[in-house]
Design a protein around this motif. Structure first.
Motif, PDB file in Angstrom:
ATOM      1  N   THR A  36       1.189  -1.539   0.249  1.00  0.00           N
ATOM      2  CA  THR A  36       0.430  -0.201   0.029  1.00  0.00           C
ATOM      3  C   THR A  36       1.263   0.768  -0.250  1.00  0.00           C
ATOM      4  O   THR A  36       2.054   1.389   0.632  1.00  0.00           O
ATOM      5  N   GLU A  37       0.966   2.532  -0.153  1.00  0.00           N
ATOM      6  CA  GLU A  37       0.537   3.735  -0.549  1.00  0.00           C
ATOM      7  C   GLU A  37       1.749   3.785   0.894  1.00  0.00           C
ATOM      8  O   GLU A  37       2.654   4.583   0.867  1.00  0.00           O
TER       9      GLU A  37
ATOM     10  N   ILE B 142       3.140   4.389  -7.740  1.00  0.00           N
ATOM     11  CA  ILE B 142       2.648   5.187  -6.327  1.00  0.00           C
ATOM     12  C   ILE B 142       3.908   6.154  -5.328  1.00  0.00           C
ATOM     13  O   ILE B 142       3.469   7.448  -4.805  1.00  0.00           O
TER      14      ILE B 142
ATOM     15  N   GLN C 197       3.696   9.529  -7.094  1.00  0.00           N
ATOM     16  CA  GLN C 197       2.601  10.565  -6.142  1.00  0.00           C
ATOM     17  C   GLN C 197       2.656  10.770  -5.127  1.00  0.00           C
ATOM     18  O   GLN C 197       1.957  11.086  -4.706  1.00  0.00           O
ATOM     19  N   ASN C 198       2.751   9.388  -4.221  1.00  0.00           N
ATOM     20  CA  ASN C 198       2.981   9.438  -2.737  1.00  0.00           C
ATOM     21  C   ASN C 198       4.750  10.512  -2.099  1.00  0.00           C
ATOM     22  O   ASN C 198       4.257  11.316  -1.319  1.00  0.00           O
TER      23      ASN C 198
END
Ligand code: 4NP
Length: 159
Positions: free
Chosen positions: A78-79, A102, A105-106
């Motif tokens: 998960t992020e 990810i 983005q994160n």
């Protein structure tokens, strides 16, 4: 997390390579007496095997080297993992691309290829899932080698 360093191993299914890496690395960390200092986990980029134990071929290959990974259960990356773990170590370029999507983005911990810590010319831990027994032995050889390098790298940063 109260430990001084945390390591997450990532593959596709979390039933072959990354649970093997978790088990091997746990043993190396215990041998170094650092089990109270280093937190270790593994996961997969896919949701295909969530909740399942390692592939029987991985169990057997690890057991033949004195490593018990039978208690591990697959979970999906998960992020949040990029915020939680100091080291996010992936097995192949596809894992790297998936986690990097990810990460872009994160933000958080930048994922790295596990074999960058090793001594072989290979860049990836090959996916053994659709191959024969030999593949599982090769996975262990590569993981033992890179695991030693990763532990050295962490130890150098902890002093
Ligand atoms: P892993 O291997 O990524 O090393 O856990 C695989 C496990 C399952 C599948 C592919 C690779 N699969 O296609 O289900």
């Amino acid at each position: 997390m109260s430990k001084r360093a945390s390591v997450l191993f990532v593959c596709l299914g979390n039933i072959c390579r990354s649970p093997t890496a978790e088990g091997v690395f746990r043993k190396l960390v215990e041998q170094a007496g650092l089990q109270e200092q280093i937190y270790i986990d593994s996961c997969g980029t896919s949701n295909w095997h969530i909740g399942k134990g390692p592939d029987p071929r991985s169990l057997e290959a690890a057991a033949s080297r004195g490593i018990d990974i039978s208690g591990l259960r697959a979970r999906q990356f998960t992020e949040k993992d990029l915020d939680t773990f100091d080291y996010v170590v992936v097995m192949d370029r596809q894992n790297l691309a998936d986690v990097k999507d990810i990460w872009h983005q994160n933000g958080g911990t930048r994922p790295t290829l596990f074999l960058e810590y090793g001594n072989t010319d290979l860049a990836e831990v090959p996916d053994p899932y659709f191959g024969g027994e030999d593949g599982f032995e090769q996975v262990l050889d590569l993981i033992e080698d890179a695991g030693e390098g990763l532990l050295r790298s962490i130890q150098e940063r902890m002093v």
